[in-house]
Design an enzyme around this catalytic site. Structure first.
Site, PDB file in Angstrom:
ATOM      1  N   SER A  29     -78.815 -89.906 -31.903  1.00  0.00           N
ATOM      2  CA  SER A  29     -79.441 -89.665 -33.213  1.00  0.00           C
ATOM      3  C   SER A  29     -79.129 -90.778 -34.198  1.00  0.00           C
ATOM      4  O   SER A  29     -77.958 -91.099 -34.414  1.00  0.00           O
ATOM      5  CB  SER A  29     -78.900 -88.387 -33.853  1.00  0.00           C
ATOM      6  OG  SER A  29     -79.102 -87.292 -33.033  1.00  0.00           O
ATOM      7  N   HIS A  60     -85.284 -88.977 -33.033  1.00  0.00           N
ATOM      8  CA  HIS A  60     -85.274 -89.545 -31.688  1.00  0.00           C
ATOM      9  C   HIS A  60     -86.682 -90.004 -31.353  1.00  0.00           C
ATOM     10  O   HIS A  60     -87.581 -89.183 -31.158  1.00  0.00           O
ATOM     11  CB  HIS A  60     -84.890 -88.491 -30.645  1.00  0.00           C
ATOM     12  CG  HIS A  60     -83.451 -88.103 -30.668  1.00  0.00           C
ATOM     13  ND1 HIS A  60     -82.523 -88.615 -29.801  1.00  0.00           N
ATOM     14  CD2 HIS A  60     -82.776 -87.227 -31.435  1.00  0.00           C
ATOM     15  CE1 HIS A  60     -81.338 -88.084 -30.040  1.00  0.00           C
ATOM     16  NE2 HIS A  60     -81.467 -87.238 -31.040  1.00  0.00           N
ATOM     17  N   HIS A  82     -82.201 -83.217 -24.417  1.00  0.00           N
ATOM     18  CA  HIS A  82     -81.074 -82.306 -24.622  1.00  0.00           C
ATOM     19  C   HIS A  82     -81.329 -80.976 -23.917  1.00  0.00           C
ATOM     20  O   HIS A  82     -82.481 -80.549 -23.789  1.00  0.00           O
ATOM     21  CB  HIS A  82     -80.870 -82.016 -26.119  1.00  0.00           C
ATOM     22  CG  HIS A  82     -80.675 -83.246 -26.947  1.00  0.00           C
ATOM     23  ND1 HIS A  82     -81.730 -83.991 -27.408  1.00  0.00           N
ATOM     24  CD2 HIS A  82     -79.554 -83.835 -27.409  1.00  0.00           C
ATOM     25  CE1 HIS A  82     -81.256 -85.011 -28.119  1.00  0.00           C
ATOM     26  NE2 HIS A  82     -79.946 -84.949 -28.135  1.00  0.00           N
ATOM     27  N   TYR A  84     -80.717 -78.124 -25.187  1.00  0.00           N
ATOM     28  CA  TYR A  84     -81.282 -77.142 -26.133  1.00  0.00           C
ATOM     29  C   TYR A  84     -82.793 -77.268 -26.303  1.00  0.00           C
ATOM     30  O   TYR A  84     -83.432 -76.397 -26.885  1.00  0.00           O
ATOM     31  CB  TYR A  84     -80.585 -77.212 -27.507  1.00  0.00           C
ATOM     32  CG  TYR A  84     -80.740 -78.522 -28.245  1.00  0.00           C
ATOM     33  CD1 TYR A  84     -81.950 -78.883 -28.825  1.00  0.00           C
ATOM     34  CD2 TYR A  84     -79.672 -79.395 -28.371  1.00  0.00           C
ATOM     35  CE1 TYR A  84     -82.092 -80.087 -29.490  1.00  0.00           C
ATOM     36  CE2 TYR A  84     -79.804 -80.600 -29.031  1.00  0.00           C
ATOM     37  CZ  TYR A  84     -81.021 -80.939 -29.591  1.00  0.00           C
ATOM     38  OH  TYR A  84     -81.156 -82.124 -30.231  1.00  0.00           O
ATOM     39  N   GLU A  85     -83.374 -78.357 -25.806  1.00  0.00           N
ATOM     40  CA  GLU A  85     -84.835 -78.488 -25.854  1.00  0.00           C
ATOM     41  C   GLU A  85     -85.497 -77.655 -24.758  1.00  0.00           C
ATOM     42  O   GLU A  85     -86.724 -77.552 -24.714  1.00  0.00           O
ATOM     43  CB  GLU A  85     -85.242 -79.954 -25.697  1.00  0.00           C
ATOM     44  CG  GLU A  85     -84.864 -80.822 -26.883  1.00  0.00           C
ATOM     45  CD  GLU A  85     -85.181 -82.288 -26.628  1.00  0.00           C
ATOM     46  OE1 GLU A  85     -86.329 -82.683 -26.845  1.00  0.00           O
ATOM     47  OE2 GLU A  85     -84.280 -83.019 -26.201  1.00  0.00           O
ATOM     48  N   ALA A 112     -74.259 -88.932 -31.860  1.00  0.00           N
ATOM     49  CA  ALA A 112     -73.706 -88.476 -33.127  1.00  0.00           C
ATOM     50  C   ALA A 112     -72.886 -87.234 -32.803  1.00  0.00           C
ATOM     51  O   ALA A 112     -73.309 -86.412 -31.987  1.00  0.00           O
ATOM     52  CB  ALA A 112     -74.833 -88.137 -34.085  1.00  0.00           C
ATOM     53  N   MET A 210     -73.906 -82.295 -28.685  1.00  0.00           N
ATOM     54  CA  MET A 210     -74.849 -81.532 -27.860  1.00  0.00           C
ATOM     55  C   MET A 210     -75.483 -82.375 -26.750  1.00  0.00           C
ATOM     56  O   MET A 210     -76.580 -82.060 -26.282  1.00  0.00           O
ATOM     57  CB  MET A 210     -75.943 -80.947 -28.755  1.00  0.00           C
ATOM     58  CG  MET A 210     -75.430 -80.123 -29.929  1.00  0.00           C
ATOM     59  SD  MET A 210     -76.767 -79.567 -31.002  1.00  0.00           S
ATOM     60  CE  MET A 210     -75.826 -78.974 -32.437  1.00  0.00           C
ATOM     61  N   SER A 211     -74.824 -83.463 -26.365  1.00  0.00           N
ATOM     62  CA  SER A 211     -75.455 -84.349 -25.368  1.00  0.00           C
ATOM     63  C   SER A 211     -74.384 -85.029 -24.515  1.00  0.00           C
ATOM     64  O   SER A 211     -73.263 -84.544 -24.401  1.00  0.00           O
ATOM     65  CB  SER A 211     -76.287 -85.416 -26.091  1.00  0.00           C
ATOM     66  OG  SER A 211     -75.451 -86.286 -26.834  1.00  0.00           O
ATOM     67  N   ASN A 234     -70.076 -86.104 -39.198  1.00  0.00           N
ATOM     68  CA  ASN A 234     -69.655 -85.007 -40.076  1.00  0.00           C
ATOM     69  C   ASN A 234     -68.416 -84.387 -39.476  1.00  0.00           C
ATOM     70  O   ASN A 234     -68.161 -84.569 -38.286  1.00  0.00           O
ATOM     71  CB  ASN A 234     -70.768 -83.930 -40.133  1.00  0.00           C
ATOM     72  CG  ASN A 234     -71.123 -83.421 -38.734  1.00  0.00           C
ATOM     73  OD1 ASN A 234     -71.876 -84.070 -38.000  1.00  0.00           O
ATOM     74  ND2 ASN A 234     -70.558 -82.296 -38.361  1.00  0.00           N
ATOM     75  N   HIS A 246     -79.059 -81.754 -40.360  1.00  0.00           N
ATOM     76  CA  HIS A 246     -79.451 -82.806 -39.407  1.00  0.00           C
ATOM     77  C   HIS A 246     -79.771 -84.101 -40.159  1.00  0.00           C
ATOM     78  O   HIS A 246     -79.476 -85.199 -39.675  1.00  0.00           O
ATOM     79  CB  HIS A 246     -80.650 -82.341 -38.581  1.00  0.00           C
ATOM     80  CG  HIS A 246     -81.100 -83.349 -37.561  1.00  0.00           C
ATOM     81  ND1 HIS A 246     -80.286 -83.790 -36.539  1.00  0.00           N
ATOM     82  CD2 HIS A 246     -82.266 -84.034 -37.427  1.00  0.00           C
ATOM     83  CE1 HIS A 246     -80.933 -84.693 -35.815  1.00  0.00           C
ATOM     84  NE2 HIS A 246     -82.141 -84.861 -36.334  1.00  0.00           N
TER      85      HIS A 246
END
Ligand code: HPA
Length: 271
Positions: A29, A60, A82, A84-85, A112, A210-211, A234, A246
């Protein structure tokens, strides 16, 4: 069938490029700007590659970019996939299999991430020393094709100590500060709860995202040397004093992007 499908994608990319990348980099990201540093580049939208998955996340882009950086011919994925997609773990690693057939030997994964280690702050860059796969998804589940790698791959050095040393040398040369740490995989797409972050911290995580972990596993499986880097955008839930957004993640990643790009350029010249 899987092999033939991957070969079709790789053959298409091969037909569009004139030289072969030994190193590939997956841009997380807000970090896609690295392709601006590339010379003699060929930009291939994922949509043009037969049988290639398509990414859906804001921030992305979806391009496979091949070109020169730091004097080396490399492949960059501008936009990754990802879990989650809704992709299966194997499908989100599909590009890695394609890279294997293109001859890629070194893989750089960037992302990120949220800071779990309280010594970190947003804007820090962390060399990934190891990972924790809290999700237990694994791209290698299913039939094994020995042409890609072994059924039971070793994972004792998921991130190549040789590449870590080279990255440290490059950072020192450029005067770039960095941290070291363990990256923990969370499924997303919601951010973690504060209790989850407390648990992850106890279990040894320094950063959460998440990746990256599926790609690290697939890269190692296929005999690639993997190097990973997290941009701490963050502090994680419960440590952060504000709610996550995001947009903020992408903003902080963009801010760190120039430093990271210079670093990767220097590293690439030494790989
Ligand atoms: N959690 C998970 N993924 C992330 C975060 C986070 O706090 N920040 C950027 N990606």
């Amino acid at each position: 069938m899987f092999y033939e499908r991957v070969k079709k994608s790789a053959d298409y990319i091969n037909s569009r490029i004139s030289d072969f990348p030994e190193t590939a980099i997956i841009l997380g990201s807000g970090l896609g700007g690295l392709v601006d540093f590339m010379e003699e580049k060929t930009v291939i939208p994922y949509a043009d590659i037969p049988d290639f998955p398509q990414s859906t996340v804001a921030g992305h882009a979806g391009n496979f970019v091949v070109g020169k950086i730091g004097g080396k011919f490399i492949a960059a994925m501008q936009g990754r996939f990802h879990y989650y997609e809704g992709f299966s773990a194997r499908e989100l690693c599909y590009p890695l299999y394609v890279m294997k057939l293109l001859g890629v030997k070194n893989l750089i994964v960037t992302n990120a991430a949220g800071g779990v280690n309280r010594d970190f702050k947003p804007g820090d860059i962390m060399i990934i020393d190891n990972y924790i796969n809290f999700l237990k998804i694994n791209p290698l589940i299913g039939d094994n094709d020995d042409r890609f790698g072994p059924r039971f791959p070793d994972m004792s050095e998921p991130y190549s100590s040789e590449l870590v040393k080279k990255a440290e040398k490059a950072a020192e040369k450029l005067g770039i500060d960095y941290k070291h740490g363990v990256y923990a995989l969370f499924n997303g797409p919601c951010y973690e709860s504060a209790a989850e972050i407390r648990a992850f911290a106890v279990l040894g995580a320094d950063a959460v995202g998440m990746s990256t972990v599926p790609e690290t596993i697939a890269g190692n499986y296929m005999g690639m040397k993997v190097f990973g880097i997290s941009c701490i955008t963050n502090m994680a839930t419960g440590i952060a004093t504000v709610k996550h957004s995001h947009e903020e993640v992408v903003r902080v990643a963009n801010e760190a992007s120039e430093k990271l790009c210079n670093w990767m350029k220097e590293l690439l010249s030494d790989i």
